[in-house]
Design a protein around this motif. Structure first.
Motif, PDB file in Angstrom:
ATOM      1  N   ASN A  74     -10.303  -0.584   7.946  1.00  0.00           N
ATOM      2  CA  ASN A  74     -10.151  -1.783   7.109  1.00  0.00           C
ATOM      3  C   ASN A  74     -10.987  -1.684   5.842  1.00  0.00           C
ATOM      4  O   ASN A  74     -10.508  -2.024   4.753  1.00  0.00           O
ATOM      5  N   ASP A  75     -12.227  -1.217   5.973  1.00  0.00           N
ATOM      6  CA  ASP A  75     -13.072  -1.034   4.785  1.00  0.00           C
ATOM      7  C   ASP A  75     -12.464  -0.010   3.838  1.00  0.00           C
ATOM      8  O   ASP A  75     -12.521  -0.172   2.623  1.00  0.00           O
ATOM      9  N   TRP A  76     -11.890   1.057   4.408  1.00  0.00           N
ATOM     10  CA  TRP A  76     -11.277   2.087   3.570  1.00  0.00           C
ATOM     11  C   TRP A  76     -10.077   1.525   2.811  1.00  0.00           C
ATOM     12  O   TRP A  76      -9.915   1.778   1.619  1.00  0.00           O
ATOM     13  N   LEU A  77      -9.248   0.748   3.476  1.00  0.00           N
ATOM     14  CA  LEU A  77      -8.088   0.168   2.807  1.00  0.00           C
ATOM     15  C   LEU A  77      -8.517  -0.767   1.679  1.00  0.00           C
ATOM     16  O   LEU A  77      -7.898  -0.786   0.608  1.00  0.00           O
ATOM     17  N   GLU A  78      -9.585  -1.519   1.892  1.00  0.00           N
ATOM     18  CA  GLU A  78     -10.128  -2.372   0.822  1.00  0.00           C
ATOM     19  C   GLU A  78     -10.685  -1.523  -0.316  1.00  0.00           C
ATOM     20  O   GLU A  78     -10.524  -1.866  -1.490  1.00  0.00           O
TER      21      GLU A  78
END
Length: 155
Positions: A74-78
């Motif tokens: 999720n952090d990577w997608l953000e």
């Protein structure tokens, strides 16, 4: 080449280049998987002789790699939504891997830059963990979940 190794309660999975340099590594301890790309940065510094009888399928390694990175996805997608090429960023050198210099950009974001490129403009005696470094975003590495940086310089 993909290989596994057992040691006590840990199982090690390695992705090797043709010289036996470890490019990616996963450590399995009981029900937990730890990948070499973050946040513990556990990549073997020793070359490993490939043993065909210890080899595993690429898909098995890649599935474990994906599973180990689920907590960071999720952090990577953000991150990839929020970055723009040629934006200057700053962080500190986390570790130096065969792939290059890994840079901690803060807030769970990591970057990578070419060691030789950085050495051309920075005194090589300054390229070590903990030192500040800046560069410009030039792309993303979706496998390792790293922002690719260019024109980097130790500051």
């Amino acid at each position: 080449m993909k290989q596994e190794w057992y040691e006590g309660e840990k199982t090690y999975y390695f992705e090797l280049d043709t010289e036996g340099t470890v490019m990616r590594q996963i450590i399995k301890q009981r029900d937990h998987l730890f990948a070499s790309n973050r946040p513990n940065f556990c990549l073997s510094e020793t070359t490993i002789e490939f043993e065909p009888y210890l080899s595993i399928q690429c898909t098995e390694f890649d599935e474990a790699w994906t599973k180990a990175n689920v907590p960071f996805m999720n952090d990577w997608l953000e991150t990839i939504k929020s970055i723009k090429d040629d934006t200057e960023v700053e962080g500190y050198i986390e570790v130096i891997y065969p792939q290059g210099i890994i840079i901690n950009l803060g807030n769970g974001k990591y970057g990578i830059t070419d060691y030789e490129e950085c050495k051309r403009v920075s005194d090589s005696s300054n390229i070590y963990t903990g030192n500040r470094i800046k560069g410009k975003i030039s792309g993303i590495d979706n496998i390792n979940l790293w922002v690719i940086l260019k024109e980097t310089k130790v500051i």
